[in-house]
Design an enzyme around this catalytic site. Structure first.
Site, short mmCIF file in Angstrom:
data_model
loop_
_atom_site.label_atom_id
_atom_site.label_comp_id
_atom_site.label_asym_id
_atom_site.label_seq_id
_atom_site.Cartn_x
_atom_site.Cartn_y
_atom_site.Cartn_z
N ASP A 1 0.81 -1.23 0.00
CA ASP A 1 0.00 0.00 0.00
C ASP A 1 0.84 1.27 0.00
O ASP A 1 0.48 2.26 0.65
CB ASP A 1 -0.95 0.01 1.20
CG ASP A 1 -1.99 -1.10 1.17
OD1 ASP A 1 -2.04 -1.82 0.15
OD2 ASP A 1 -2.73 -1.25 2.15
N CYS B 1 -4.19 -6.70 -2.76
CA CYS B 1 -3.07 -7.52 -2.29
C CYS B 1 -2.85 -8.85 -3.02
O CYS B 1 -1.84 -9.04 -3.69
CB CYS B 1 -3.23 -7.79 -0.80
SG CYS B 1 -3.25 -6.29 0.21
N ARG C 1 0.16 -9.80 -5.97
CA ARG C 1 1.25 -10.71 -5.58
C ARG C 1 1.27 -11.95 -6.46
O ARG C 1 2.33 -12.44 -6.86
CB ARG C 1 1.11 -11.08 -4.10
CG ARG C 1 1.35 -9.87 -3.20
CD ARG C 1 0.74 -10.03 -1.80
NE ARG C 1 0.66 -8.72 -1.19
CZ ARG C 1 1.64 -8.15 -0.51
NH1 ARG C 1 2.76 -8.83 -0.27
NH2 ARG C 1 1.51 -6.93 -0.02
N LYS D 1 4.93 -10.90 4.16
CA LYS D 1 3.53 -11.17 3.87
C LYS D 1 3.39 -12.08 2.65
O LYS D 1 3.99 -11.82 1.61
CB LYS D 1 2.81 -9.84 3.64
CG LYS D 1 1.37 -9.96 3.19
CD LYS D 1 0.76 -8.58 3.02
CE LYS D 1 -0.64 -8.65 2.42
NZ LYS D 1 -1.25 -7.31 2.29
N HIS E 1 -0.08 -14.04 1.60
CA HIS E 1 -1.44 -13.73 1.13
C HIS E 1 -1.80 -14.39 -0.19
O HIS E 1 -2.57 -13.86 -0.99
CB HIS E 1 -1.63 -12.21 1.02
CG HIS E 1 -3.04 -11.79 1.40
ND1 HIS E 1 -3.41 -10.49 1.60
CD2 HIS E 1 -4.16 -12.54 1.60
CE1 HIS E 1 -4.69 -10.44 1.93
NE2 HIS E 1 -5.17 -11.67 1.94
N HIS F 1 0.91 -0.93 4.94
CA HIS F 1 -0.51 -1.32 4.97
C HIS F 1 -1.29 -0.52 6.01
O HIS F 1 -2.18 0.24 5.70
CB HIS F 1 -0.60 -2.82 5.23
CG HIS F 1 -1.98 -3.38 5.18
ND1 HIS F 1 -2.69 -3.50 4.02
CD2 HIS F 1 -2.78 -3.85 6.17
CE1 HIS F 1 -3.88 -4.03 4.28
NE2 HIS F 1 -3.96 -4.25 5.57
N ASP G 1 2.86 -3.17 -4.07
CA ASP G 1 1.80 -4.08 -4.55
C ASP G 1 0.60 -3.32 -5.10
O ASP G 1 -0.16 -3.84 -5.92
CB ASP G 1 1.38 -5.05 -3.45
CG ASP G 1 0.62 -4.37 -2.30
OD1 ASP G 1 0.81 -3.16 -2.08
OD2 ASP G 1 -0.14 -5.08 -1.60
N LYS H 1 -6.04 2.65 -3.96
CA LYS H 1 -6.13 1.19 -3.82
C LYS H 1 -7.53 0.69 -4.16
O LYS H 1 -8.52 1.33 -3.83
CB LYS H 1 -5.75 0.80 -2.38
CG LYS H 1 -5.86 -0.68 -2.08
CD LYS H 1 -5.45 -0.97 -0.65
CE LYS H 1 -5.62 -2.46 -0.33
NZ LYS H 1 -5.17 -2.77 1.05
#
Length: 567
Positions: free
Chosen positions: A37, A76, A80, A129, A131, A243, A290, A321
């Protein structure tokens, strides 16, 4: 440049004496750092008003800065998945975020960058992270990574004893009895946030105040082990920043977000020094984000810089976002590789996180997986300063604000940006922009209007001249996707898939709340504090022929990998 923490000074002093071997087999090392973010304006090199990123600005001065660089999605999990496969979510199946109870993840028939590089002789690690699924074989250990240390999803998707900052704030984990219902529906109170090392939860809830230090130490250990084995390495470092800020004590001269940004900047600076100490010029370091900032977090959100999405703001909602506005997917990007990537250079080539996969595969001398198409391309000539030509067409999938998740309804053609669907994500004031469909599309000329304020007049000569080319590019892209080998992710949920190291304790604590053994002693062997998972890993162990009492995580991983090879 900021004062480094004492632990980092000692760590780097040791590493300077240890990392001396040359690049194995002539192959470069790769470090990909992915911020969470991060706004395009969060780098001082991009936006002069930002003062908290001296190390990243140094990285830009000693390497190449990409000013027209984009994430493959604006949220997210899809972004990724695309970075690690080189394919958009509409191809790889990951079109929206996974939950803590998700059974699935990045589909197993999708090949990751780590799998390709490991087959090419690389040591591979994911730190931070993930995810992309944590249940069963979706865990990073089974997706090409030799080593994993991190949190399986975002660090606000579980309670902690020392919660980070949030808007609105979330309560700490309950210490005794049942969890209380929080006033914020986005808070997690039933399950504590877990920290994994390989397949084992080593801390639940994780101590957010020590997370940066633990990530740095894990990265240093992995790099040194790779060097000791004379193998090139690939480190995927997916940061928790930005984030929502971690548990920090902000100095009085700057706000919470600024303090967290400076903390992230210092971490990147340490990684750069670590790479240099292991042989300057042997490691390509690629830093990016991201997606854009999470504007509903108000003062805890990042900086858009000039990417204001003014047209959408007039309609309502955030243009960052989860949207297909520039603030949602145009992200900071820097490449550093002394002797290879030119210093003091700014590239205007239109590039994407999709390009990381094919570029690193090419630089490693490996080959792309067959029987599928890629949205990314090898951009080595741009990295080396031999070209400033990137994508002519770049697709921007829906990422939650409007339209079907993953569907492509916005695209770039050279300097033109076309929207077939628009919508605004939740803004700081709580507003959400309405979903609107545009036939013919809205078209902006970003060379003149980076703020996306005024679409071209449909009757104008410029609009009429560019519309046919955009329509052809859009139709060709959709046809290419429709005729490709695509997959669909499993988004089903099951409470049994939630990572929990002890169902006997409230919020899945690894130890009773009064125990001091749950926190890791940095001076002892981590293996002595490892804990068995009671759910996911036990299921896998039984499938591999392990009894319930066996808690040797490393041996388990080896046996599972051997089992994969024979099935």
């Amino acid at each position: 440049m900021g004062t480094p923490a004492p632990w980092s000074v000692l760590l780097l002093a040791v590493l300077v004496g240890l990392c001396t071997s040359p690049v194995a087999q002539g192959k470069p090392n790769f470090i990909v750092i992915l911020a969470d973010d991060l706004g395009w304006g969060d780098l001082g090199a991009n936006w002069a008003e930002t003062k908290e990123t001296p190390h990243l600005d140094e990285l830009a001065a000693e390497g190449t800065r990409f000013v027209d660089f984009h994430s493959a999605a604006s949220t997210c999990s899809p972004s990724r998945a695309s970075l690690l496969t080189g394919r958009l979510g509409v191809r790889n199946g990951v079109t929206h975020n996974f939950a803590i109870s998700s059974v699935g993840g990045l589909p197993l028939n999708e090949t990751t960058l780590a799998e390709v590089l490991r087959a090419a002789g690389y040591s591979t690690a994911a730190i931070g992270k993930w995810h992309l699924g944590h249940h069963g074989h979706h865990h990073p250990i089974f997706r090409g990574f030799d080593y994993y240390f991190g949190i399986p999803y975002s660090h606000d998707m579980g309670c902690t004893d020392t919660p980070g900052y949030n808007v609105p704030p979330c309560p700490p984990c309950p210490q005794h009895g049942a969890a209380t219902s929080p006033t914020n529906k986005d808070c997690y109170t039933d399950v504590a946030l877990p920290l994994f090392e390989n397949l084992t939860i080593i801390q639940q809830p994780v101590d957010l105040s020590s997370l940066v230090e633990q990530y740095m130490e894990a990265a240093a250990r992995f790099i040194q082990q790779a060097r000791d084995s004379s193998r090139p390495f690939f480190l995927y470092l997916a940061l928790a920043h930005m984030h929502v800020p971690l548990q920090i004590a902000p100095p009085p001269d700057r706000g919470i977000y600024g303090a967290a940004l400076r903390e992230m900047d210092a971490l990147v600076g340490h990684v750069k020094h670590l790479a240099d100490s292991c042989g300057k010029g042997s490691t390509l370091l690629w830093f990016t984000g991201d997606n854009g900032p999470w504007m509903q977090k108000c003062e805890l959100a990042g900086r858009l810089g000039p990417l204001l999405g003014a047209w959408q703001r007039a309609q309502g909602g955030s243009p960052a976002k989860q949207t297909t506005w520039e603030g949602g997917h145009r992200v900071p990007a820097l490449a550093y590789w002394p002797g290879h990537v030119p210093a003091k250079r700014s590239s205007h080539a239109m590039l994407s996180t999709l390009d990381v996969f094919p570029t690193l595969v090419a630089l490693a001398g490996a080959t792309l997986p067959p029987n599928r198409r890629f949205d990314g391309m090898d951009v080595s000539p741009v990295l080396f300063g031999l070209s400033d030509v990137g994508h002519k067409v770049l697709l921007h999938p829906n990422s939650g604000a409007a339209g079907k998740d993953g569907a492509v309804e916005a695209l770039r053609l050279a300097q033109y940006k076309a929207f077939y669907t628009t919508g605004g994500a939740k803004a700081c004031d709580g507003s959400i922009g309405p979903e609107e469909h545009h036939r013919p599309p809205l078209i902006f000329n970003l060379d003149r209007d980076i703020q996306e304020q005024e679409p071209l007049d449909v009757a104008s000569r410029e609009y009429q001249a560019v519309l046919p080319a955009i329509s052809r590019a859009y139709a060709q892209a959709l046809e290419d996707i429709a005729t490709d080998n695509t997959t669909v992710a499993d988004y089903s949920k099951d409470p049994a898939a939630v990572p929990c190291c002890s169902t006997q304790h409230v919020a899945c604590r690894c130890h009773a709340p009064t125990s001091h053994t749950a926190s890791l002693d940095q001076h002892t062997d981590r293996r002595a504090t490892r804990l068995c998972l009671e759910g996911t890993v036990m299921t896998l162990k039984r499938a591999a022929g392990f009894n319930h009492e066996n808690c040797a995580a490393d041996n388990f991983v080896m046996k599972m990998k051997q089992k994969q090879l024979t099935t």
